[in-house]
Design a protein around this motif. Structure first.
Motif, PDB file in Angstrom:
ATOM      1  N   ALA A  33      11.017  -8.775  16.387  1.00 53.01           N
ATOM      2  CA  ALA A  33       9.849  -8.161  16.390  1.00 53.01           C
ATOM      3  C   ALA A  33       9.667  -7.163  17.332  1.00 53.01           C
ATOM      4  O   ALA A  33       8.860  -6.182  16.966  1.00 53.01           O
ATOM      5  CB  ALA A  33       8.792  -9.191  15.923  1.00 53.01           C
ATOM      6  N   GLU A  34       9.396  -7.389  18.700  1.00 51.55           N
ATOM      7  CA  GLU A  34       9.322  -6.554  19.622  1.00 51.55           C
ATOM      8  C   GLU A  34      10.191  -5.231  19.464  1.00 51.55           C
ATOM      9  O   GLU A  34       9.540  -3.913  19.713  1.00 51.55           O
ATOM     10  CB  GLU A  34       9.510  -7.131  20.807  1.00 51.55           C
ATOM     11  N   ALA A  35      11.472  -5.490  19.308  1.00 48.51           N
ATOM     12  CA  ALA A  35      12.303  -4.125  19.247  1.00 48.51           C
ATOM     13  C   ALA A  35      12.035  -3.320  17.989  1.00 48.51           C
ATOM     14  O   ALA A  35      12.041  -2.315  17.996  1.00 48.51           O
ATOM     15  CB  ALA A  35      13.764  -4.721  19.149  1.00 48.51           C
ATOM     16  N   LYS A  36      11.655  -4.177  16.664  1.00 46.65           N
ATOM     17  CA  LYS A  36      11.453  -3.472  15.680  1.00 46.65           C
ATOM     18  C   LYS A  36       9.852  -2.573  15.826  1.00 46.65           C
ATOM     19  O   LYS A  36      10.201  -1.260  15.450  1.00 46.65           O
ATOM     20  CB  LYS A  36      11.241  -4.379  14.479  1.00 46.65           C
ATOM     21  N   ILE A  37       9.024  -2.972  16.309  1.00 44.16           N
ATOM     22  CA  ILE A  37       7.827  -2.477  16.696  1.00 44.16           C
ATOM     23  C   ILE A  37       8.203  -1.254  17.554  1.00 44.16           C
ATOM     24  O   ILE A  37       7.777  -0.164  17.599  1.00 44.16           O
ATOM     25  CB  ILE A  37       6.816  -3.243  17.372  1.00 44.16           C
ATOM     26  N   ASN A  38       8.901  -1.240  18.764  1.00 48.65           N
ATOM     27  CA  ASN A  38       9.169  -0.298  19.695  1.00 48.65           C
ATOM     28  C   ASN A  38       9.950   0.865  19.030  1.00 48.65           C
ATOM     29  O   ASN A  38       9.859   1.717  19.339  1.00 48.65           O
ATOM     30  CB  ASN A  38       9.969  -0.809  20.934  1.00 48.65           C
ATOM     31  N   ARG A  39      10.811   0.427  18.083  1.00 42.06           N
ATOM     32  CA  ARG A  39      11.602   1.334  17.329  1.00 42.06           C
ATOM     33  C   ARG A  39      10.791   2.174  16.535  1.00 42.06           C
ATOM     34  O   ARG A  39      10.796   3.605  16.163  1.00 42.06           O
ATOM     35  CB  ARG A  39      12.689   0.740  16.570  1.00 42.06           C
ATOM     36  N   LEU A  40       9.613   1.529  15.621  1.00 47.12           N
ATOM     37  CA  LEU A  40       8.856   2.202  15.017  1.00 47.12           C
ATOM     38  C   LEU A  40       8.013   3.409  15.812  1.00 47.12           C
ATOM     39  O   LEU A  40       7.686   4.110  15.185  1.00 47.12           O
ATOM     40  CB  LEU A  40       8.059   1.209  13.990  1.00 47.12           C
ATOM     41  N   ILE A  41       7.735   2.985  16.917  1.00 47.82           N
ATOM     42  CA  ILE A  41       6.800   3.631  17.591  1.00 47.82           C
ATOM     43  C   ILE A  41       7.680   4.870  18.257  1.00 47.82           C
ATOM     44  O   ILE A  41       7.120   6.069  18.306  1.00 47.82           O
ATOM     45  CB  ILE A  41       6.185   2.931  19.107  1.00 47.82           C
ATOM     46  N   SER A  42       8.805   4.721  18.421  1.00 47.71           N
ATOM     47  CA  SER A  42       9.552   5.863  18.866  1.00 47.71           C
ATOM     48  C   SER A  42      10.137   6.878  17.703  1.00 47.71           C
ATOM     49  O   SER A  42      10.091   7.929  18.148  1.00 47.71           O
ATOM     50  CB  SER A  42      10.896   5.516  19.559  1.00 47.71           C
ATOM     51  N   GLU A  43       9.912   6.283  16.465  1.00 54.33           N
ATOM     52  CA  GLU A  43      10.235   7.211  15.325  1.00 54.33           C
ATOM     53  C   GLU A  43       9.201   7.645  14.756  1.00 54.33           C
ATOM     54  O   GLU A  43       9.414   8.789  14.001  1.00 54.33           O
ATOM     55  CB  GLU A  43      10.706   6.350  14.247  1.00 54.33           C
ATOM     56  N   HIS A  44       7.959   7.460  15.100  1.00 56.73           N
ATOM     57  CA  HIS A  44       6.705   8.089  14.535  1.00 56.73           C
ATOM     58  C   HIS A  44       5.715   8.775  15.428  1.00 56.73           C
ATOM     59  O   HIS A  44       5.407   8.300  16.308  1.00 56.73           O
ATOM     60  CB  HIS A  44       6.153   7.110  13.498  1.00 56.73           C
ATOM     61  N   PRO A  45       5.462  10.278  15.477  1.00 63.21           N
ATOM     62  CA  PRO A  45       4.758  10.676  16.215  1.00 63.21           C
ATOM     63  C   PRO A  45       3.398  10.180  16.285  1.00 63.21           C
ATOM     64  O   PRO A  45       2.760  10.322  17.464  1.00 63.21           O
ATOM     65  CB  PRO A  45       4.695  12.201  15.805  1.00 63.21           C
ATOM     66  N   VAL A  46       2.740   9.650  15.409  1.00 62.63           N
ATOM     67  CA  VAL A  46       1.329   8.849  15.290  1.00 62.63           C
ATOM     68  C   VAL A  46       1.574   7.745  14.483  1.00 62.63           C
ATOM     69  O   VAL A  46       1.814   7.888  13.047  1.00 62.63           O
ATOM     70  CB  VAL A  46       0.346   9.935  14.868  1.00 62.63           C
ATOM     71  N   ILE A  47       1.346   6.610  15.163  1.00 66.05           N
ATOM     72  CA  ILE A  47       1.548   5.386  14.579  1.00 66.05           C
ATOM     73  C   ILE A  47       0.263   4.355  14.594  1.00 66.05           C
ATOM     74  O   ILE A  47      -0.236   4.338  15.831  1.00 66.05           O
ATOM     75  CB  ILE A  47       2.923   4.557  14.457  1.00 66.05           C
ATOM     76  N   ILE A  48      -0.235   3.671  13.747  1.00 69.92           N
ATOM     77  CA  ILE A  48      -1.382   3.074  14.001  1.00 69.92           C
ATOM     78  C   ILE A  48      -1.182   1.422  13.454  1.00 69.92           C
ATOM     79  O   ILE A  48      -0.326   1.351  12.728  1.00 69.92           O
ATOM     80  CB  ILE A  48      -2.477   3.251  13.075  1.00 69.92           C
ATOM     81  N   PHE A  49      -1.008   0.677  14.530  1.00 73.90           N
ATOM     82  CA  PHE A  49      -0.901  -0.933  14.129  1.00 73.90           C
ATOM     83  C   PHE A  49      -2.376  -1.574  14.068  1.00 73.90           C
ATOM     84  O   PHE A  49      -3.132  -1.306  14.781  1.00 73.90           O
ATOM     85  CB  PHE A  49      -0.006  -1.549  15.048  1.00 73.90           C
ATOM     86  N   SER A  50      -2.417  -2.345  12.842  1.00 70.28           N
ATOM     87  CA  SER A  50      -3.714  -2.704  12.457  1.00 70.28           C
ATOM     88  C   SER A  50      -3.518  -4.197  11.830  1.00 70.28           C
ATOM     89  O   SER A  50      -2.540  -4.690  11.437  1.00 70.28           O
ATOM     90  CB  SER A  50      -4.104  -2.029  11.243  1.00 70.28           C
ATOM     91  N   ARG A  51      -4.564  -4.874  11.926  1.00 69.52           N
ATOM     92  CA  ARG A  51      -4.787  -6.276  11.130  1.00 69.52           C
ATOM     93  C   ARG A  51      -5.106  -5.780   9.744  1.00 69.52           C
ATOM     94  O   ARG A  51      -5.622  -4.825   9.123  1.00 69.52           O
ATOM     95  CB  ARG A  51      -5.716  -6.950  11.633  1.00 69.52           C
ATOM     96  N   ASN A  52      -4.788  -6.692   8.746  1.00 67.66           N
ATOM     97  CA  ASN A  52      -5.079  -6.523   7.448  1.00 67.66           C
ATOM     98  C   ASN A  52      -6.487  -6.344   7.357  1.00 67.66           C
ATOM     99  O   ASN A  52      -7.405  -6.968   7.948  1.00 67.66           O
ATOM    100  CB  ASN A  52      -4.653  -7.767   6.911  1.00 67.66           C
TER     101      ASN A  52
END
Length: 131
Positions: A33-52
Motif C-alpha cells: 500500500a505504501e509503495a502504491k501511494i508513493n508511486r501515485l504521488i510521483s505520477e501525478h502533479p497534484v494529488i489529494i488523499f482523502s477520507r470518504n
C-alpha cells in the motif's frame, strides 16, 4: 480487482487490498500500500488523499478548480490511511495534498500557500497549470 476505480466524475477509489498472485494480472500486483501511494504521488502533479465523504477535500478541490487545476483525488479507507506519508510537522492525516511529489499538508496549508501567492507559481512549476 485491485487498483483504481472511478467513483464519480472527479474522484478515484484506490483499492489497496492485496489480491492472490495467481489472479493478479497487473505489473505492480506485489506492491505494498505504501509503495502504491508513493508511486501515485510521483505520477501525478497534484494529488489529494482523502477520507470518504470529506468536506475538507471538497473545499481543496474547489480552490484548485477555481485556479484552473483539477487534481487527482484518491479516497482512502481508515485502514489504508496508515500507509500515507505524514504531512510535515502535522499529526493529522487526510486530507493531504501533494504538489510535485511534495506534501503540502491539509486544507489550512493549501489556503496559506494560496494567500501567500506561492500556490500558482508552484502549480506552474510542476506542470499542473499553464499561465
Amino acid at each position: 480487482m485491485q487498483g483504481l476505480r472511478h467513483c464519480s466524475n472527479d474522484v478515484l477509489r484506490l483499492d489497496l487490498t492485496p489480491t492472490p498472485p495467481s489472479t493478479n494480472l497487473s505489473i505492480d500486483g506485489e506492491e505494498s500500500a505504501e509503495a502504491k501511494i508513493n508511486r501515485l504521488i510521483s505520477e501525478h502533479p497534484v494529488i489529494i488523499f482523502s477520507r470518504n465523504s470529506c468536506c475538507m477535500c471538497h473545499v481543496m478541490k474547489k480552490l484548485l478548480a477555481t485556479i484552473g487545476v483539477h487534481p487527482t483525488v484518491i479516497e482512502l479507507d481508515d485502514h489504508e490511511i496508515a500507509a500515507l506519508p505524514p504531512p510535515p510537522g502535522a499529526i493529522s492525516r487526510p486530507p493531504s495534498v501533494f504538489i510535485g511529489g511534495t506534501c503540502v499538508g491539509g486544507l489550512e496549508s493549501l489556503v496559506a500557500l494560496h494567500l501567500s501567492g506561492e500556490l500558482v507559481p508552484r502549480l506552474v512549476e510542476v506542470g499542473a497549470l499553464w499561465v
